[in-house]
Write a protein that holds these residues in place. Sequence first.
Motif, PDB file in Angstrom:
ATOM      1  N   LEU A 145       0.863   4.396   6.778  1.00 39.51           N
ATOM      2  CA  LEU A 145      -0.199   4.234   7.775  1.00 39.51           C
ATOM      3  C   LEU A 145       0.077   5.067   9.026  1.00 39.51           C
ATOM      4  O   LEU A 145      -0.824   5.694   9.576  1.00 39.51           O
ATOM      5  CB  LEU A 145      -0.354   2.762   8.165  1.00 39.51           C
ATOM      6  N   GLN A 148      -1.064  -6.820  -2.020  1.00 41.30           N
ATOM      7  CA  GLN A 148      -1.130  -7.008  -0.579  1.00 41.30           C
ATOM      8  C   GLN A 148       0.238  -7.290   0.037  1.00 41.30           C
ATOM      9  O   GLN A 148       0.437  -7.093   1.224  1.00 41.30           O
ATOM     10  CB  GLN A 148      -2.109  -8.141  -0.249  1.00 41.30           C
ATOM     11  N   PHE A 150       5.008   1.082   3.484  1.00 47.19           N
ATOM     12  CA  PHE A 150       3.555   1.105   3.699  1.00 47.19           C
ATOM     13  C   PHE A 150       3.237   1.373   5.160  1.00 47.19           C
ATOM     14  O   PHE A 150       2.315   2.136   5.475  1.00 47.19           O
ATOM     15  CB  PHE A 150       2.903  -0.196   3.229  1.00 47.19           C
ATOM     16  N   LEU A 198       2.567  -0.740  -7.931  1.00 50.76           N
ATOM     17  CA  LEU A 198       1.716  -0.852  -6.761  1.00 50.76           C
ATOM     18  C   LEU A 198       0.796   0.343  -6.701  1.00 50.76           C
ATOM     19  O   LEU A 198       1.026   1.354  -7.359  1.00 50.76           O
ATOM     20  CB  LEU A 198       2.529  -0.981  -5.473  1.00 50.76           C
ATOM     21  N   LYS A 199      -0.261   0.213  -5.920  1.00 54.22           N
ATOM     22  CA  LYS A 199      -1.162   1.331  -5.680  1.00 54.22           C
ATOM     23  C   LYS A 199      -1.791   1.151  -4.318  1.00 54.22           C
ATOM     24  O   LYS A 199      -1.769   0.050  -3.746  1.00 54.22           O
ATOM     25  CB  LYS A 199      -2.218   1.444  -6.768  1.00 54.22           C
ATOM     26  N   ILE A 200      -2.344   2.224  -3.818  1.00 58.71           N
ATOM     27  CA  ILE A 200      -3.056   2.182  -2.554  1.00 58.71           C
ATOM     28  C   ILE A 200      -4.399   2.855  -2.783  1.00 58.71           C
ATOM     29  O   ILE A 200      -4.453   4.039  -3.091  1.00 58.71           O
ATOM     30  CB  ILE A 200      -2.273   2.893  -1.434  1.00 58.71           C
ATOM     31  N   ASP A 201      -5.483   2.082  -2.689  1.00 61.17           N
ATOM     32  CA  ASP A 201      -6.821   2.653  -2.801  1.00 61.17           C
ATOM     33  C   ASP A 201      -7.189   3.266  -1.465  1.00 61.17           C
ATOM     34  O   ASP A 201      -7.064   2.612  -0.417  1.00 61.17           O
ATOM     35  CB  ASP A 201      -7.850   1.582  -3.152  1.00 61.17           C
ATOM     36  N   ALA A 202      -7.636   4.510  -1.477  1.00 60.09           N
ATOM     37  CA  ALA A 202      -8.137   5.191  -0.283  1.00 60.09           C
ATOM     38  C   ALA A 202      -9.544   5.670  -0.613  1.00 60.09           C
ATOM     39  O   ALA A 202      -9.728   6.510  -1.499  1.00 60.09           O
ATOM     40  CB  ALA A 202      -7.243   6.358   0.100  1.00 60.09           C
ATOM     41  N   ILE A 251      -8.489   1.835   3.465  1.00 61.08           N
ATOM     42  CA  ILE A 251      -7.196   1.786   2.785  1.00 61.08           C
ATOM     43  C   ILE A 251      -6.958   0.353   2.329  1.00 61.08           C
ATOM     44  O   ILE A 251      -6.960  -0.570   3.142  1.00 61.08           O
ATOM     45  CB  ILE A 251      -6.046   2.220   3.731  1.00 61.08           C
ATOM     46  N   ASN A 252      -6.746   0.185   1.020  1.00 61.32           N
ATOM     47  CA  ASN A 252      -6.534  -1.139   0.440  1.00 61.32           C
ATOM     48  C   ASN A 252      -5.244  -1.115  -0.372  1.00 61.32           C
ATOM     49  O   ASN A 252      -5.218  -0.552  -1.466  1.00 61.32           O
ATOM     50  CB  ASN A 252      -7.730  -1.512  -0.445  1.00 61.32           C
ATOM     51  N   PRO A 253      -4.158  -1.706   0.151  1.00 62.21           N
ATOM     52  CA  PRO A 253      -2.890  -1.730  -0.585  1.00 62.21           C
ATOM     53  C   PRO A 253      -2.876  -2.823  -1.647  1.00 62.21           C
ATOM     54  O   PRO A 253      -3.332  -3.937  -1.405  1.00 62.21           O
ATOM     55  CB  PRO A 253      -1.863  -2.003   0.500  1.00 62.21           C
ATOM     56  N   ILE A 311       2.038  -4.768   2.492  1.00 64.17           N
ATOM     57  CA  ILE A 311       1.513  -4.434   3.824  1.00 64.17           C
ATOM     58  C   ILE A 311       2.596  -4.411   4.888  1.00 64.17           C
ATOM     59  O   ILE A 311       2.631  -3.503   5.724  1.00 64.17           O
ATOM     60  CB  ILE A 311       0.366  -5.392   4.217  1.00 64.17           C
TER      61      ILE A 311
END
Length: 133
Positions: free
Chosen positions: A103, A91, A99, A11-15, A86-88, A94
């Motif tokens: 947040l 998905q 996650f 997984l990744k989280i785009d910030a 923020i784009n997990p 979420i």
Amino acid sequence: KGYWDWPNGALKIDAVVMENADPALPDKEAYMAFVDASTQRLISSETQQTGAHTAAVLNFSNLVNTNDPPVKVFIYRLAPDKLLAINPIPQSIIDTPDFQAILASIALTPLEQIVLPSIPPAATPLIDASCAQ
């Protein structure tokens, strides 16, 4: 642009910080000014309380790869002219406690205290052996 069904455990989280946002616009409209309307379409929007902050939560459909599932992006106002998106990925994370704890612990200014999660992280899922090759 495309969707990849992430293997178990990946997984990744785009910030992404977006500068020169219009300070006169609400967060949703300010973010939409950066969106390429030929590749993404806004399906819905709502606000969500995450810790001490309120995020604009935007749902998009992919107009390039129309079979891709919708994508949910969380938008915060960092400064009058800056947004944090923020784009997990995937998905499916979420609604996980991990996650949601991330947040809830977001600090948007240098003076803000980081709120540490009160729950321990979930156990790391095992990655299928076929993905480790």
